[in-house]
Design a protein around this motif. Structure first.
Motif, PDB file in Angstrom:
ATOM      1  N   GLN A   1     -13.996 -11.515 -15.728  1.00  0.00           N
ATOM      2  CA  GLN A   1     -15.286 -11.370 -15.069  1.00  0.00           C
ATOM      3  C   GLN A   1     -15.493 -12.586 -14.188  1.00  0.00           C
ATOM      4  N   GLY A   2     -15.772 -12.360 -12.902  1.00  0.00           N
ATOM      5  CA  GLY A   2     -15.883 -13.495 -11.983  1.00  0.00           C
ATOM      6  C   GLY A   2     -17.206 -13.562 -11.258  1.00  0.00           C
ATOM      7  N   GLY A   3     -18.263 -13.064 -11.886  1.00  0.00           N
ATOM      8  CA  GLY A   3     -19.565 -13.103 -11.228  1.00  0.00           C
ATOM      9  C   GLY A   3     -19.751 -11.902 -10.328  1.00  0.00           C
ATOM     10  N   ALA A   4     -20.765 -11.970  -9.483  1.00  0.00           N
ATOM     11  CA  ALA A   4     -21.195 -10.806  -8.717  1.00  0.00           C
ATOM     12  C   ALA A   4     -20.386 -10.585  -7.443  1.00  0.00           C
ATOM     13  N   PHE A   5     -19.166 -11.101  -7.407  1.00  0.00           N
ATOM     14  CA  PHE A   5     -18.328 -10.993  -6.214  1.00  0.00           C
ATOM     15  C   PHE A   5     -16.881 -10.775  -6.636  1.00  0.00           C
ATOM     16  N   PRO A   6     -16.088 -10.161  -5.775  1.00  0.00           N
ATOM     17  CA  PRO A   6     -14.667 -10.087  -6.097  1.00  0.00           C
ATOM     18  C   PRO A   6     -14.076 -11.495  -6.177  1.00  0.00           C
ATOM     19  N   GLY A   7     -13.020 -11.661  -6.929  1.00  0.00           N
ATOM     20  CA  GLY A   7     -12.347 -12.956  -6.943  1.00  0.00           C
ATOM     21  C   GLY A   7     -11.897 -13.451  -8.292  1.00  0.00           C
ATOM     22  N   ALA A   8     -12.325 -12.817  -9.382  1.00  0.00           N
ATOM     23  CA  ALA A   8     -11.843 -13.275 -10.689  1.00  0.00           C
ATOM     24  C   ALA A   8     -10.327 -13.167 -10.719  1.00  0.00           C
ATOM     25  N   PRO A   9      -9.654 -14.212 -11.188  1.00  0.00           N
ATOM     26  CA  PRO A   9      -8.198 -14.243 -11.053  1.00  0.00           C
ATOM     27  C   PRO A   9      -7.454 -13.464 -12.139  1.00  0.00           C
ATOM     28  N   GLY A  10      -7.813 -12.193 -12.318  1.00  0.00           N
ATOM     29  CA  GLY A  10      -7.116 -11.366 -13.307  1.00  0.00           C
ATOM     30  C   GLY A  10      -5.634 -11.269 -13.010  1.00  0.00           C
ATOM     31  N   ASP A  11      -5.293 -11.269 -11.716  1.00  0.00           N
ATOM     32  CA  ASP A  11      -3.882 -11.204 -11.334  1.00  0.00           C
ATOM     33  C   ASP A  11      -3.140 -12.476 -11.743  1.00  0.00           C
TER      34      ASP A  11
ATOM     35  N   VAL B   1     -13.307  -8.129 -12.410  1.00  0.00           N
ATOM     36  CA  VAL B   1     -14.526  -7.377 -12.728  1.00  0.00           C
ATOM     37  C   VAL B   1     -15.764  -8.166 -12.287  1.00  0.00           C
ATOM     38  N   MET B   2     -16.725  -7.474 -11.693  1.00  0.00           N
ATOM     39  CA  MET B   2     -17.970  -8.136 -11.280  1.00  0.00           C
ATOM     40  C   MET B   2     -19.050  -7.982 -12.351  1.00  0.00           C
ATOM     41  N   ALA B   3     -19.867  -9.012 -12.470  1.00  0.00           N
ATOM     42  CA  ALA B   3     -21.004  -8.970 -13.399  1.00  0.00           C
ATOM     43  C   ALA B   3     -22.110  -9.834 -12.796  1.00  0.00           C
ATOM     44  N   ASN B   4     -23.291  -9.811 -13.400  1.00  0.00           N
ATOM     45  CA  ASN B   4     -24.419 -10.563 -12.842  1.00  0.00           C
ATOM     46  C   ASN B   4     -24.375 -12.021 -13.278  1.00  0.00           C
ATOM     47  N   ARG B   5     -23.418 -12.705 -12.710  1.00  0.00           N
ATOM     48  CA  ARG B   5     -23.247 -14.126 -12.978  1.00  0.00           C
ATOM     49  C   ARG B   5     -22.855 -14.789 -11.664  1.00  0.00           C
ATOM     50  N   PRO B   6     -22.920 -16.145 -11.628  1.00  0.00           N
ATOM     51  CA  PRO B   6     -22.542 -16.823 -10.388  1.00  0.00           C
ATOM     52  C   PRO B   6     -21.080 -16.549 -10.028  1.00  0.00           C
ATOM     53  N   LYS B   7     -20.806 -16.611  -8.748  1.00  0.00           N
ATOM     54  CA  LYS B   7     -19.455 -16.379  -8.230  1.00  0.00           C
ATOM     55  C   LYS B   7     -18.495 -17.402  -8.821  1.00  0.00           C
ATOM     56  N   GLN B   8     -17.492 -16.920  -9.506  1.00  0.00           N
ATOM     57  CA  GLN B   8     -16.551 -17.857 -10.116  1.00  0.00           C
ATOM     58  C   GLN B   8     -15.861 -18.683  -9.033  1.00  0.00           C
ATOM     59  N   ALA B   9     -15.480 -19.879  -9.401  1.00  0.00           N
ATOM     60  CA  ALA B   9     -14.669 -20.705  -8.507  1.00  0.00           C
ATOM     61  C   ALA B   9     -13.432 -21.138  -9.283  1.00  0.00           C
ATOM     62  N   ALA B  10     -12.490 -21.661  -8.537  1.00  0.00           N
ATOM     63  CA  ALA B  10     -11.265 -22.121  -9.189  1.00  0.00           C
ATOM     64  C   ALA B  10     -11.594 -23.213 -10.210  1.00  0.00           C
ATOM     65  N   TYR B  11     -10.875 -23.231 -11.283  1.00  0.00           N
ATOM     66  CA  TYR B  11     -10.951 -24.329 -12.249  1.00  0.00           C
ATOM     67  C   TYR B  11      -9.530 -24.568 -12.723  1.00  0.00           C
ATOM     68  N   ARG B  12      -8.910 -25.617 -12.273  1.00  0.00           N
ATOM     69  CA  ARG B  12      -7.560 -26.018 -12.699  1.00  0.00           C
ATOM     70  C   ARG B  12      -6.721 -24.840 -13.183  1.00  0.00           C
TER      71      ARG B  12
END
Ligand SMILES: Cc1cc2nc3c(=O)[nH]c(=O)nc-3n(C[C@H](O)[C@H](O)[C@H](O)COP(=O)(O)OP(=O)(O)OC[C@H]3O[C@@H](n4cnc5c(N)ncnc54)[C@H](O)[C@@H]3O)c2cc1C
Lengths: 751, 288
Positions: free
Chosen positions: A326-336, A358-369
């Motif tokens: 889940q990566g927040g309300a935008f595409p981008g969670a690094p499931g791949d 997957v999108m959910a009602n959370r802030p847009k995920q960003a990279a973390y190490r």
């Protein structure tokens, strides 16, 4: 890229001088994001949604606009997709939608308007004058619930081509890879374990909040000072969001108080620029800690199913994983990424991995190490540990038996070049930590971890001064001591002392494009570019020496900071030091500089193995980490102390993620713990001394053998700690963080 | 915002009595200023009590009791060897608050009047039988610490009233106190459960005891059943089990981001026994 004259004997590389920015930082002279001001400056503040999901019916800012201290109010209408039709697409649109909500507020903390006023307090107070009418919508914050049929839809049409038919619109990307036949592999196994795991989102927890000073005139010319991991991406994104030409916006990166991937995009910068354009004054915007937690990018939360088959001798016969991120309300969670990294340490005949974004009602995920990799490793390495336990096998031996090496077909496709996983496992087995006795109540865990590393677009420029000193301009913000490493590499090529080289992080107007300081790329890519730029300067130095001596340039070679004749037939000349050549360079052909621009592609993948001892209080469920050893392949450690710092930092952040850090949402979809009191990153006294072992298996893709080290260190900790805790507590922990209430509940369930 | 720094408690009381809107007293400011800066509470009137004579003093009275000034800080208490010897539990509870920087400012009174159910010094003060002197427009009265908090963020102080002194009883012979809290980290955290125990022995037998729990109910609790469970015992296994059970039974906690009901209930019993053992050892004159 083909590499000539690879090096293995070093003079400067591998030493441990103080970092050039050290004195500034300990004396307070260093300028971070919030340490700058400009004449006539205004202060910005951002109004944020109190709802997890709501339609914005109306924004009435008239009262705020009428306030005497308020000089500008902006909403989405002040950005490029409205002002400059047809507007933005793709990730630029996502970033815009994130920095200022459009039709809907998509998460608690989503920006809906901003104010510039004559003081920070006035700006904060004036926010209360903006009236926003919301129509509250159903929300979802959990990844599994967000995929369920009845989940509220966050945005129709956000899914790309990869998503299979019939999935909920919140599933926006799908990844599927592997090789062999996993079913056949499971049939060959003596034991198959299938298990599910959950991890919560964590924040990078950098100590410096986002901060910037922006100036943008109606002529479309702007200046931006900000704390960032990459000022060119900030330049490009802000220019797009504001509808101005990229080159007209000059961006300067401040010193940075931590980023860890979280400062690879923009949040307040375009807002400050929009306010400045409207007010025609410089605008400073600094986030509070609570804004950082609510509205910048934490990592993804994850839910994962793993199935692994093993023979009695420890051979893995098949491995399969499903990773939902889940990566927040935008595409981008690094499931791949999670899927591709999860089984990468192993030489597998049959492997299959599936990843969901997957999108959910959370802030847009960003990279973390090593974005996405730690959670996958947690799930996979927990199952391997359980298999080792049930089959009574040594966990290091089993990993050695299955370890990937040069030529192995990686779980994600390609064949590995020379890699150092086996060397880290051999070092782990030989380390005194691995054989040290454990006290009652303690458990030991181990885990391997993998990360790709990255090259990326890079420009470096080096200029020599008349006195023989050098200035080096790099474009990758120094997030981990990279100025020291750059100076060491330049010193190695030029043959002048480390202290005689000043490394500057150049602004966007002074140097060609540079990718962000991410992907563990800086020492690799800016380092490679530094070496090439220095060699470029050495070529010119050699030409000048040749001209002075009246011999052909190929009869000159460069040794220990001097031009010397290449052999006895070249002539008999005394070595000519660099400073003798630069002293009169103005009259022998002009300034001597070197530069290099490229996208190096030989970053070289990276592996590590961690050993952890943990002790669990059976009455309270509280864990203490009593001993920790990080073993990782650095390729070549340019500045070993800063390599060790990266290893220790990865372990420290991993300990936080494993034990206590988590995003806690209430039933109302609001973040409950947006301050450091309740978002529990480890304090110094929570950590043991973290021991490190630097393994050096040179990367064939770098002239000195460097592999990035910044990210791999956070991949093994979650699993290694979970394995240690599970052994100490006598119960398998499948959910992170392993906070005391969760451990105590697991102990109770276990009787 | 109006800022005042009165020279006497009477003046402070009068200022507070006549103030409108939200009033705060400024002791160390480690709650007040934090709440101000994070836009939680912006007082209309801020009354700094640190300029009043004697507020920093820590005094041992002739009868062995102690008077702690309302601006005496945690650091000053920890550095007061005699106070530490008499009331190690009260001092260690205060010393757990925050960091070195916070210790240089934070006070017992501020901790009490901030009204947090998780305030660390409060269970220790309740166990120790501490009272406070409350000064108001109609003079002064002495109130037991357990009667000050009335709910999260609320106290029994009336408009115009403030605390002018903290009174710790004489330690007396064969007594010991202790405070323990549970936090998921090792420092800089807020109590998920806090337990203060104070007891007195005759020989090996406990003759007096007070046990107080923090962070498990809307206010800090003085739990009589816990005291009963150990009075008359030598703190044997059976007494410890009864103590743990009484502590757990007294809990009325909430599920929140800091801990679950089940966890708080269970751990309050665990901590009560651990704190009782330390207090017992101290009463016997052992190092603990
Ligand atoms: C980083 C940090 C860590 C902390 N850690 C902890 C912790 O571990 N445990 C814990 O319990 N607390 C903790 N706190 C909270 C705080 O430090 C304590 O509550 C402290 O004891 C408050 O004392 P003070 O003197 O600073 O109070 P102030 O902030 O000055 O005042 C607090 C309240 O008391 C009232 N008040 C002050 N003096 C009087 C008086 N004479 N009469 C009537 N009312 C009065 C004020 O009006 C205000 O409502 C922490 C705070 C910070 C910033």
């Amino acid at each position: 890229m083909a590499l000539d004259d690879r090096k293995s004997g070093f003079t400067f590389v591998g030493t441990r001088p103080n970092r050039p920015d050290g004195l500034d930082k300990v004396t307070g002279r260093a300028k971070f994001g919030a340490d700058i001001s400009a004449p006539g400056m205004l202060f910005g503040a951002v109004l944020r949604s109190p709802h997890a999901h709501a339609r914005i019916v109306k924004i009435d800012a008239s009262k705020a606009e009428a306030h005497k201290d308020v000089k500008a109010v902006v909403t989405r209408a002040d950005f490029a997709d409205v002002l400059f039709k047809p507007g933005l697409e793709g990730e630029f649109w996502n970033v815009l939608e994130n920095v200022m909500a459009g039709e809907k507020a998509l998460y608690d903390g989503h920006a809906v308007a901003a104010i510039a006023a004559t003081s920070a307090l006035a700006a904060r107070d004036a926010l209360k004058l903006i009236e926003v009418e919301y129509e509250v919508l159903p929300h979802v914050t959990d990844v599994d619930k967000a995929m369920a049929t009845d989940a509220p839809v966050i945005r129709e049409g956000a899914a790309d081509y990869s998503v299979p038919e019939g999935m909920h619109p919140n599933v926006v990307r799908y990844h599927d890879s592997g090789h062999g036949d996993v079913e056949a592999g499971f049939a060959e196994a003596d034991l198959v374990i299938e298990d599910s795991f959950v991890t919560e989102a964590t924040h990078q927890g950098y100590i410096e909040p986002h901060a910037c000073l922006a100036m943008l005139g109606n002529d479309g010319k702007g200046e931006l000072w900000c704390t960032t991991q990459g000022h060119w991406i900030a330049q490009k994104t802000c220019a797009a969001l504001l509808g101005i030409e990229t080159s007209q916006l000059r961006v300067t990166a401040s010193e940075i108080g931590g980023g860890f991937g979280g400062k690879t995009t923009v949040f307040i910068e375009p807002v400050a620029l929009a306010l400045s354009r409207k007010a025609n004054r410089p605008v400073k915007l600094v986030m509070t800690r609570s804004e950082v937690f609510r509205a910048t990018g934490p990592t993804s939360s994850a839910s994962m199913d793993i199935k692994i088959g093993m023979k009695k001798d420890g051979t893995i016969t098949a491995a399969q994983g499903v990773f939902r991120l889940q990566g927040g309300a935008f595409p981008g969670a690094p499931g791949d990424m999670t899927a591709m990294c999860a089984f990468a340490p192993y030489n597998l005949t049959n492997v299959k991995q599936i990843g969901y974004d997957v999108m959910a009602n959370r802030p847009k995920q960003a990279a973390y190490r090593a974005p996405g990799a730690p959670m996958g490793a947690f799930a996979v390495e927990s199952v391997i540990d359980e298999l080792c336990k049930k089959l009574d096998l040594d966990p290091v031996d089993v990993r050695l038996k299955n370890a990937a090496h040069e030529g192995t077909k990686a779980s994600y496709g390609p064949r590995y070049e020379r890699i150092g996983l086996v060397e880290t496992l051999v070092a782990a087995k030989a380390h005194p930590h691995y054989s040290a006795p454990l006290k009652p109540g303690q458990g030991r865990g181990i885990s391997c971890g993998f990360w790709f590393n990255h090259g990326g677009e890079t420009s470096v420029s080096l200029a020599l001064s008349e006195d023989g000193s050098a200035q080096l301009m790099v474009g990758t913000p120094d997030i981990g001591g990279s100025r020291a490493s750059m100076a060491l590499m330049a010193a190695e090529v030029l043959g002048i002392p480390y202290e005689n080289i000043r490394v500057t992080i150049a602004d966007t107007a002074t140097l060609g494009y540079n990718d962000v300081s991410h992907g563990s790329r800086v020492t690799y890519a800016s380092g490679l570019a530094t070496i090439k730029a220095a060699k470029h300067a050495v070529e010119k130095l050699s030409e000048r020496a040749a001209a002075k001596w009246g011999i052909p340039v190929d009869a000159v070679k460069w040794e220990d900071g001097c031009a010397v004749p290449s052999g006895p037939n070249a002539g008999d000349f005394d070595p000519m030091p660099l400073a003798d050549i630069t002293a009169d360079m103005g009259s022998t052909g002009g300034p001597i500089s070197g530069h290099f621009e490229a996208t190096p592609e030989g970053a070289g993948v990276s592996f590590g193995t961690h050993i952890v001892d943990a002790e669990v209080d059976p009455e309270t469920g509280k864990t203490s980490v009593t001993r920790y050893t990080v073993i990782q392949d650095a390729g070549k450690a340019i500045h070993p102390t800063y390599v060790e710092g990266q290893y220790q930092g990865g372990a420290a952040q991993g300990i936080g993620w494993a034990l206590n850090e988590e995003y806690i949402y209430g039933d109302d979809g609001r973040l409950q713990n947006s301050i450091f009191l309740d978002y529990r990153i480890p304090v110094a006294s929570d950590l043991p001394m973290i021991d490190t072992v630097i393994v050096e298996v040179p990367n064939p893709g770098h002239p000195f053998g460097v592999r990035g080290v910044g990210e791999t260190g956070i991949v093994p900790p979650l699993a290694a700690i979970a394995n240690a805790v599970s052994h100490a507590a006598g119960v398998r922990m499948r959910q992170l963080p392993m906070s005391p209430p969760r451990i105590l509940a697991a102990l109770k369930d276990n009787g | 915002m109006d800022y005042h720094s009165p020279a006497s408690f009477a003046e402070a009381s009068a200022l507070a009595a006549n103030a409108t809107g939200t009033t705060r007293f400024l002791a160390g400011g480690t709650d007040v200023l934090v709440q101000l800066r994070s836009d939680l509470v912006t007082p209309n009137t801020l009354i700094d009590i640190k300029k009043i004579n004697g507020v920093q003093d820590i005094t041992r009275n002739a009868d062995g009791s102690w008077t702690i000034g309302v601006a005496a800080t945690g650091a000053e208490m920890s550095e007061h060897a005699e106070l530490v010897r008499d009331w190690p539990g009260v001092v260690e509870a205060m010393d757990l608050i925050g960091s070195t920087q916070v210790q240089g400012r934070a006070t017992l009174t501020g901790n009490l009047c901030n009204g947090s159910p998780a305030a660390d010094s409060v269970p220790a003060m309740v166990a120790a039988g501490v009272t406070v002197t409350v000064t108001g427009p109609d003079g002064s009265r002495e109130v037991a610490v357990e009667d000050i908090p009335t709910g999260p963020g609320r106290t029994a102080l009336n408009k115009g009233e403030l605390i002018s002194a903290v009174n710790i009883p004489a330690r007396g012979a064969n007594g010991g106190d202790a405070y323990l809290r549970f936090i998921p980290r090792t420092e800089m955290d807020i109590a998920v459960v806090g337990v203060g125990v104070n007891l007195r022995l005759e020989g090996d037998t406990i003759t007096e005891a007070r046990v107080s729990l923090g962070a498990v109910a809307p206010t800090v609790l003085l739990v009589e059943d816990c005291a009963k469970a150990i009075i008359g015992s030598t703190l044997d296994e059976a007494a410890l089990d009864a103590l743990a059970a009484a502590a757990s039974a007294a809990c009325n906690p909430i599920d929140d981001k800091r801990g679950t009901i089940a966890f708080r209930t269970e751990v309050s019993g665990v901590l009560a026994t651990r704190a009782a053992k330390i207090a017992y050892a101290r009463a016997k004159g052992e190092q603990a």
